[in-house]
Motif scaffolding. Structure first.
Motif, PDB file in Angstrom:
ATOM      1  N   GLU A  88       0.826  -1.209   0.000  1.00  9.67           N
ATOM      2  CA  GLU A  88       0.000   0.000   0.000  1.00  9.67           C
ATOM      3  C   GLU A  88       0.863   1.262   0.000  1.00  9.67           C
ATOM      4  O   GLU A  88       0.590   2.220  -0.739  1.00  9.67           O
ATOM      5  N   LYS A  89       1.942   1.255   0.831  1.00 11.89           N
ATOM      6  CA  LYS A  89       2.818   2.437   0.904  1.00 11.89           C
ATOM      7  C   LYS A  89       3.538   2.675  -0.423  1.00 11.89           C
ATOM      8  O   LYS A  89       3.632   3.812  -0.895  1.00 11.89           O
ATOM      9  N   ARG A 112      -1.218 -15.932   0.614  1.00 16.97           N
ATOM     10  CA  ARG A 112      -2.319 -15.575  -0.271  1.00 16.97           C
ATOM     11  C   ARG A 112      -2.519 -14.053  -0.286  1.00 16.97           C
ATOM     12  O   ARG A 112      -2.357 -13.373   0.734  1.00 16.97           O
ATOM     13  N   CYS A 113      -2.872 -13.532  -1.458  1.00 16.73           N
ATOM     14  CA  CYS A 113      -3.110 -12.088  -1.631  1.00 16.73           C
ATOM     15  C   CYS A 113      -4.585 -11.812  -1.347  1.00 16.73           C
ATOM     16  O   CYS A 113      -5.471 -12.357  -1.998  1.00 16.73           O
ATOM     17  N   SER A 114      -4.844 -10.968  -0.365  1.00 14.89           N
ATOM     18  CA  SER A 114      -6.220 -10.644   0.001  1.00 14.89           C
ATOM     19  C   SER A 114      -6.824  -9.621  -0.964  1.00 14.89           C
ATOM     20  O   SER A 114      -6.121  -9.033  -1.794  1.00 14.89           O
ATOM     21  N   GLU A 115      -8.126  -9.401  -0.815  1.00 14.86           N
ATOM     22  CA  GLU A 115      -8.799  -8.399  -1.637  1.00 14.86           C
ATOM     23  C   GLU A 115      -8.189  -7.020  -1.420  1.00 14.86           C
ATOM     24  O   GLU A 115      -7.923  -6.285  -2.382  1.00 14.86           O
ATOM     25  N   ASP A 116      -7.928  -6.670  -0.160  1.00 15.88           N
ATOM     26  CA  ASP A 116      -7.364  -5.348   0.149  1.00 15.88           C
ATOM     27  C   ASP A 116      -6.008  -5.151  -0.515  1.00 15.88           C
ATOM     28  O   ASP A 116      -5.713  -4.077  -1.065  1.00 15.88           O
ATOM     29  N   VAL A 119      -6.393  -4.698  -4.264  1.00 20.22           N
ATOM     30  CA  VAL A 119      -6.892  -3.344  -4.533  1.00 20.22           C
ATOM     31  C   VAL A 119      -5.737  -2.348  -4.492  1.00 20.22           C
ATOM     32  O   VAL A 119      -5.628  -1.456  -5.348  1.00 20.22           O
ATOM     33  N   SER A 120      -4.837  -2.515  -3.512  1.00 16.90           N
ATOM     34  CA  SER A 120      -3.657  -1.638  -3.428  1.00 16.90           C
ATOM     35  C   SER A 120      -2.779  -1.791  -4.663  1.00 16.90           C
ATOM     36  O   SER A 120      -2.203  -0.814  -5.165  1.00 16.90           O
ATOM     37  N   SER A 124      -1.855   1.166  -7.322  1.00 20.37           N
ATOM     38  CA  SER A 124      -0.467   1.557  -7.620  1.00 20.37           C
ATOM     39  C   SER A 124      -0.272   1.758  -9.118  1.00 20.37           C
ATOM     40  O   SER A 124       0.415   2.689  -9.547  1.00 20.37           O
ATOM     41  N   TYR A 125      -0.893   0.898  -9.923  1.00 19.69           N
ATOM     42  CA  TYR A 125      -0.806   1.065 -11.377  1.00 19.69           C
ATOM     43  C   TYR A 125      -1.535   2.326 -11.821  1.00 19.69           C
ATOM     44  O   TYR A 125      -1.090   3.037 -12.727  1.00 19.69           O
ATOM     45  N   SER A 126      -2.641   2.616 -11.194  1.00 17.66           N
ATOM     46  CA  SER A 126      -3.397   3.826 -11.538  1.00 17.66           C
ATOM     47  C   SER A 126      -2.583   5.074 -11.227  1.00 17.66           C
ATOM     48  O   SER A 126      -2.530   6.013 -12.028  1.00 17.66           O
TER      49      SER A 126
END
Length: 665
Positions: A88-89, A112-116, A119-120, A124-126
């Motif tokens: 996220e950071k 495992r990669c969570s939904e949160d 989303v991060s 980051s791509y955006s």
């Protein structure tokens, strides 16, 4: 006097890639110097401590150093929470290389990669402006132990919308439905924005129907999007009808009020303000600022000040945009003393003027020719810590250009370059204008070449300014060469370009080339405007091609181009010269149908035609008529009447006729 060379592109400083070699970083001490050593294999750092350290570290790259340090020690094994927080950071600063690296480590460690977290990743791509890569990563979502959700799809659609990737939005939405996921109001709002940005009003209406059919009621954001879109494209009445089906909120009212203001329909905008009061809906600063801006555009300063007073009375504090709108209105009326007072008031109230504020005031001063005061505003802008932008300098250069002040324009140009502000096509064009006004055409052409070499390519407007300058100074041959060069720079002539060329060619007695350009316009499908018709009709009359001029006037009226006084006078002159006095008389009578009145030129054309082709007595009746309408004959008309009377009835007869005419006037 010389101009400093300016470059049109600034070198972008590339951010160095973050190194991800997990090896020799220091181990951060959490326990203190007196803490006992843990037994081998026992973690010495708690998850909460790592999370607190990562969360509190403002510098994401420093946080990453700590993250790697912990990973390289035996003191802690990263968890889904620490990975998620670090991703996220990094995502907030668009560091997508780091995000991808951490995702791979999660995959290798079986986390495992969570939904949160995903989303991060999409965010980051955006942030990095890489929506296409976000889409590719989304299709790999299963590799990281994560499944698509409505929320993940929503952020992906939002990322695609931020880069106007309309061609990817529809199939992505289709995949969402194939995955068995029901869109929510957030999904629909993104799709509505996409359809509106893509000018698809029908699609937006169908989507609203789909929302209702699915039991997903449009919310405030949905209606605001649709109303804003309708107003933007001039469908204000349709927007108003839509608003009548629900209870609008402040953002919806703001969108509708802004639409009315942009269309100059201030009465209806003010009625909406009254309607808000009736419904006990409090306008916000955006509401008042939109109305103030609209009133300023229409020059209604007194009402602007009244709205500002009402704003204060309702406890709504103005912002920079509010005061900027007021400054614009005051400047448009030449009330610069009050405009400066508003600027001072802003600073005293702690509201900092921005570039738009200063540029607005400078623009008004330049339009009125107050260049000294405009330069003073630029200096004040810099002293107050507001860095001038390229528009600031372009406004000043254009102001000096309009007055032909090459020295002033050059000084501003040099200052722009010296502070590292890169000129854009507008600044270059303004400089070309002032050089042309001073007949410095070689220097102007050098700027065109400099623009191209600096990858700041001239526009059609640039060439229009240059061609006009050449034609105004009689350098028509050079203007023709420049016209032929436009395509080399990727520019296509528009109707203004042709109008300038036609005017210059007719004035230079180059009618053959002018008529070639007329044919070229028709071949290219460029519609004639009023200036085009006037220029051609005038040129035809100069070369006594009155029949063609009459036909062109007829074509103009049929195509719905409303003539002005110049058109009517030239057409009247063409009729009169050919002896078609009845047509000329009818045309004189039709002036008022176009909201115009005959002037000295109109009557002179008609009287000359009547005198030469009909009867002197009839001609003198129109002299009486023009005097009755308060139009006094000038010396040219008197001289013409004397000559025509002498040629028709001899000297003595002319004296008698002139006595009669003078007696009537």
């Amino acid at each position: 006097m010389y101009l400093k060379e300016g470059r049109s592109l600034l070198l972008k400083v590339q951010k160095p890639s973050v190194p991800f070699v997990l090896s020799t970083n220091p181990i951060f001490d959490f326990q203190g110097p007196h803490h006992e050593q843990n037994e081998p294999g026992t973690p010495s750092v708690e998850e909460s401590q790592v999370i607190d350290r990562l969360r509190n570290e403002k510098d994401s790259l420093v946080a990453l150093d700590f993250f790697k340090s912990v990973a390289n020690s035996a003191s802690f094994k990263h968890t889904p929470s620490t990975y998620g927080l670090m991703i996220e950071k990094l995502g907030r600063i668009g560091e997508i290389d780091g995000v991808q690296y951490l995702l791979q480590h999660m995959k290798l460690e079986g986390i495992r990669c969570s939904e949160d977290v995903f989303v991060s990743v999409i965010k980051s791509y955006s942030v990095a402006g890489a929506a296409k890569q976000a889409l590719k990563m989304f299709y790999r979502i299963g590799e990281f132990g994560c499944s698509p959700t409505v929320r993940i799809y929503n952020h992906l659609l939002d990322a695609l919308l931020s880069e106007d990737s309309f061609h990817s939005i529809t199939p992505t939405y289709g995949n969402m439905k194939k995955d068995g996921l029901e869109p929510n109001v957030y999904t629909y709002n993104i799709l509505l924005k996409a359809l509106c940005k893509n000018n698809s009003l029908g699609g937006a209406h169908r989507l609203l129907e789909e929302m209702s059919n699915k039991g997903c009621e449009p919310d405030n954001a949905s209606y605001t999007t649709i109303v804003s879109f309708l107003c933007k494209y001039g469908k204000i009445n349709e927007a108003r009808d839509l608003v009548s089906y629900f209870i609008p909120t402040v953002p919806v009212y703001n969108a509708l009020i802004n639409g009315y203001c942009r269309a100059g329909r201030m009465r209806e905008a003010l009625e909406l303000l009254g309607e808000m009061a009736e419904r006990r809906i409090s306008p916000n600063v955006i509401t008042y600022s939109s109305i103030l801006n609209g009133l300023s555009d229409t020059g209604n300063i007194y009402l602007s000040l009244a709205i500002l007073g009402k704003m204060f009375a309702h406890g709504c504090n103005p912002n920079t945009h509010t005061f900027t709108s007021l400054i614009k209105g005051l400047s448009s009326k030449g009330r610069f003393g009050e405009a400066f007072d508003v600027l001072c008031r802003m600073q005293n109230d702690g509201i900092l003027p921005n570039e738009v504020t200063y540029n607005t005031l400078m623009h008004g001063l330049c339009l009125s020719g107050n260049m000294k005061e405009a330069v003073f505003v630029l200096d004040k802008m810099e002293k107050n810590g507001c860095i001038p932008n390229v528009r600031s300098f372009s406004i000043l250069i254009d102001g000096f250009a309009k007055s032909g002040d090459l020295v002033g324009a050059s000084e501003v140009w040099n200052k722009m370059i010296s502070i590292g502000c890169c000129p854009n096509v507008v600044a270059y064009t303004c400089m070309i204008d002032v050089l042309c006004r001073n007949s410095m055409f070689n220097q102007a052409y050098n700027i065109v070449e400099t623009m191209a070499s600096n990858k700041c390519f001239p526009s059609t407007i640039t060439f229009n300014v240059f061609i006009k300058g050449l034609c105004d100074k009689g350098r028509v041959d050079w203007a023709v060469e420049l016209f032929d060069e436009m395509e080399k720079y990727g520019c296509v002539p528009n109707v203004i370009t042709y109008n300038e060329m036609l005017d210059g060619l007719f004035k230079a007695n180059k009618s053959s080339r002018a008529f070639e350009l007329v044919s070229d316009m028709e071949d290219r499908g460029i519609k004639f405007n009023l200036v085009t018709y006037n220029t051609i009709i005038h040129g035809l009359c100069l070369y006594s091609k009155f029949v063609v001029a009459e036909k062109l006037f007829g074509r103009m009226v049929i195509q719905g181009v409303e003539p002005d006084a110049f058109t009517l006078n030239m057409s009247l002159y063409a009729y009169a010269k050919r002896g078609k006095v009845e047509s000329a008389t009818r045309l004189l009578q039709s002036f008022r149908c176009f909201g115009l009145y005959p002037d000295i030129v109109s009557y002179t054309s008609l009287i000359s035609g009547l005198s030469e082709h009909v009867d002197l007595e009839v001609a003198t009746t129109y002299v009486d008529r023009m005097v009755t309408e308060g139009i006094l004959p000038n010396i040219c008309l008197w001289n013409f009447l004397v000559r025509i009377f002498v040629s028709k009835v001899g000297y003595l007869g002319a004296v008698g006729h002139m006595d009669a005419v003078l007696a009537s006037t």
